[in-house]
Design a protein around this motif. Structure first.
Motif, PDB file in Angstrom:
ATOM      1  N   ASP A  10      38.986  34.893  33.921  1.00 55.04           N
ATOM      2  CA  ASP A  10      40.027  33.881  33.810  1.00 55.04           C
ATOM      3  C   ASP A  10      39.817  32.884  34.941  1.00 55.04           C
ATOM      4  N   PRO A  11      40.385  31.692  34.808  1.00 50.78           N
ATOM      5  CA  PRO A  11      40.184  30.670  35.843  1.00 50.78           C
ATOM      6  C   PRO A  11      40.748  31.092  37.199  1.00 50.78           C
ATOM      7  N   SER A  12      40.098  30.608  38.233  1.00 49.14           N
ATOM      8  CA  SER A  12      40.573  30.850  39.590  1.00 49.14           C
ATOM      9  C   SER A  12      41.879  30.096  39.809  1.00 49.14           C
ATOM     10  N   PRO A  13      42.880  30.754  40.388  1.00 47.95           N
ATOM     11  CA  PRO A  13      44.142  30.047  40.649  1.00 47.95           C
ATOM     12  C   PRO A  13      44.049  29.084  41.828  1.00 47.95           C
ATOM     13  N   THR A  14      42.983  29.201  42.634  1.00 51.39           N
ATOM     14  CA  THR A  14      42.876  28.372  43.834  1.00 51.39           C
ATOM     15  C   THR A  14      41.746  27.350  43.791  1.00 51.39           C
ATOM     16  N   THR A  15      40.686  27.609  43.031  1.00 46.76           N
ATOM     17  CA  THR A  15      39.533  26.710  42.993  1.00 46.76           C
ATOM     18  C   THR A  15      39.342  26.174  41.581  1.00 46.76           C
ATOM     19  N   ARG A  16      39.670  24.939  41.378  1.00 50.74           N
ATOM     20  CA  ARG A  16      39.587  24.322  40.056  1.00 50.74           C
ATOM     21  C   ARG A  16      38.157  24.371  39.512  1.00 50.74           C
ATOM     22  N   SER A  18      36.431  26.988  38.678  1.00 45.85           N
ATOM     23  CA  SER A  18      35.699  28.203  39.026  1.00 45.85           C
ATOM     24  C   SER A  18      36.377  29.422  38.411  1.00 45.85           C
ATOM     25  N   PRO A  19      35.582  30.435  38.058  1.00 50.53           N
ATOM     26  CA  PRO A  19      36.189  31.662  37.539  1.00 50.53           C
ATOM     27  C   PRO A  19      36.763  32.510  38.669  1.00 50.53           C
ATOM     28  N   SER A  20      37.777  33.253  38.360  1.00 50.24           N
ATOM     29  CA  SER A  20      38.356  34.177  39.329  1.00 50.24           C
ATOM     30  C   SER A  20      37.432  35.377  39.486  1.00 50.24           C
ATOM     31  N   THR A  21      37.342  35.906  40.683  1.00 48.86           N
ATOM     32  CA  THR A  21      36.523  37.101  40.918  1.00 48.86           C
ATOM     33  C   THR A  21      37.331  38.385  40.733  1.00 48.86           C
ATOM     34  N   THR A  22      38.653  38.269  40.634  1.00 49.14           N
ATOM     35  CA  THR A  22      39.494  39.454  40.499  1.00 49.14           C
ATOM     36  C   THR A  22      40.303  39.468  39.204  1.00 49.14           C
ATOM     37  N   ASP A  23      40.458  38.324  38.560  1.00 52.56           N
ATOM     38  CA  ASP A  23      41.269  38.219  37.345  1.00 52.56           C
ATOM     39  C   ASP A  23      40.334  38.167  36.136  1.00 52.56           C
ATOM     40  N   TYR A  24      40.027  39.342  35.580  1.00 53.99           N
ATOM     41  CA  TYR A  24      39.089  39.420  34.463  1.00 53.99           C
ATOM     42  C   TYR A  24      39.386  40.645  33.608  1.00 53.99           C
ATOM     43  N   GLU A  25      38.824  40.663  32.410  1.00 55.18           N
ATOM     44  CA  GLU A  25      38.875  41.834  31.533  1.00 55.18           C
ATOM     45  C   GLU A  25      37.448  42.245  31.194  1.00 55.18           C
ATOM     46  N   SER A  36      35.275  51.814  23.952  1.00 54.93           N
ATOM     47  CA  SER A  36      35.810  53.077  24.462  1.00 54.93           C
ATOM     48  C   SER A  36      36.732  52.878  25.659  1.00 54.93           C
ATOM     49  N   GLN A  37      36.569  51.759  26.367  1.00 51.52           N
ATOM     50  CA  GLN A  37      37.439  51.486  27.513  1.00 51.52           C
ATOM     51  C   GLN A  37      37.606  49.979  27.686  1.00 51.52           C
ATOM     52  N   THR A  38      38.819  49.581  28.009  1.00 47.56           N
ATOM     53  CA  THR A  38      39.110  48.181  28.316  1.00 47.56           C
ATOM     54  C   THR A  38      39.783  48.129  29.683  1.00 47.56           C
ATOM     55  N   ARG A  39      39.237  47.286  30.568  1.00 40.17           N
ATOM     56  CA  ARG A  39      39.871  47.041  31.861  1.00 40.17           C
ATOM     57  C   ARG A  39      40.700  45.782  31.694  1.00 40.17           C
ATOM     58  N   LEU A  40      41.991  45.886  31.959  1.00 41.25           N
ATOM     59  CA  LEU A  40      42.895  44.757  31.822  1.00 41.25           C
ATOM     60  C   LEU A  40      42.844  43.865  33.062  1.00 41.25           C
ATOM     61  N   ARG A  41      43.426  42.683  32.960  1.00 37.35           N
ATOM     62  CA  ARG A  41      43.405  41.728  34.066  1.00 37.35           C
ATOM     63  C   ARG A  41      44.016  42.290  35.343  1.00 37.35           C
ATOM     64  N   ASP A  42      44.982  43.189  35.221  1.00 39.32           N
ATOM     65  CA  ASP A  42      45.632  43.757  36.411  1.00 39.32           C
ATOM     66  C   ASP A  42      44.912  44.999  36.936  1.00 39.32           C
ATOM     67  N   GLY A  43      43.752  45.332  36.365  1.00 44.08           N
ATOM     68  CA  GLY A  43      42.954  46.460  36.840  1.00 44.08           C
ATOM     69  C   GLY A  43      43.239  47.777  36.143  1.00 44.08           C
ATOM     70  N   GLN A  44      44.261  47.832  35.302  1.00 42.27           N
ATOM     71  CA  GLN A  44      44.570  49.069  34.591  1.00 42.27           C
ATOM     72  C   GLN A  44      43.583  49.281  33.439  1.00 42.27           C
ATOM     73  N   LEU A  45      43.430  50.540  33.038  1.00 42.19           N
ATOM     74  CA  LEU A  45      42.464  50.886  32.000  1.00 42.19           C
ATOM     75  C   LEU A  45      43.136  51.410  30.743  1.00 42.19           C
ATOM     76  N   ILE A  46      42.563  51.066  29.598  1.00 45.68           N
ATOM     77  CA  ILE A  46      42.939  51.646  28.318  1.00 45.68           C
ATOM     78  C   ILE A  46      41.701  52.369  27.802  1.00 45.68           C
TER      79      ILE A  46
END
Length: 80
Positions: A10-16, A18-25, A36-46
């Motif tokens: 997802d886009p970086s909230p601070t650098t227009r 640029s992609p975020s390094t922590t906000d991703y799936e 078999s597994q999905t990592r959500l944007r908040d780091g939780q797993l399904i």
């Protein structure tokens, strides 16, 4: 799986622009190509498990969400 999406930033909230390094799936695939597994944007797993016909048999949801047996599992257990 070369033709499957594995990572989505997802886009970086601070650098227009640029992609975020922590906000991703991310998605992890098993040998048959099922997610078999999905990592959500908040780091939780399904986590999911599948039967031989590639139908979801169980979904392990994050946190306090109740885990979900799917209709396939429920129907099979009723027939026993």
């Amino acid at each position: 799986m070369a033709d499957r999406a594995v990572w989505a930033n997802d886009p970086s909230p601070t650098t227009r622009g640029s992609p975020s390094t922590t906000d991703y799936e991310t998605s992890t695939y098993d040998a048959k190509g099922d997610v078999s597994q999905t990592r959500l944007r908040d780091g939780q797993l399904i986590n999911q498990t599948f039967d031989n016909l590639n139908r979801v048999t169980f979904k392990d949801l994050p946190g306090s969400e109740p885990d979900v047996p799917t209709p396939t599992t429920t129907s099979a257990s009723l027939c026993r």
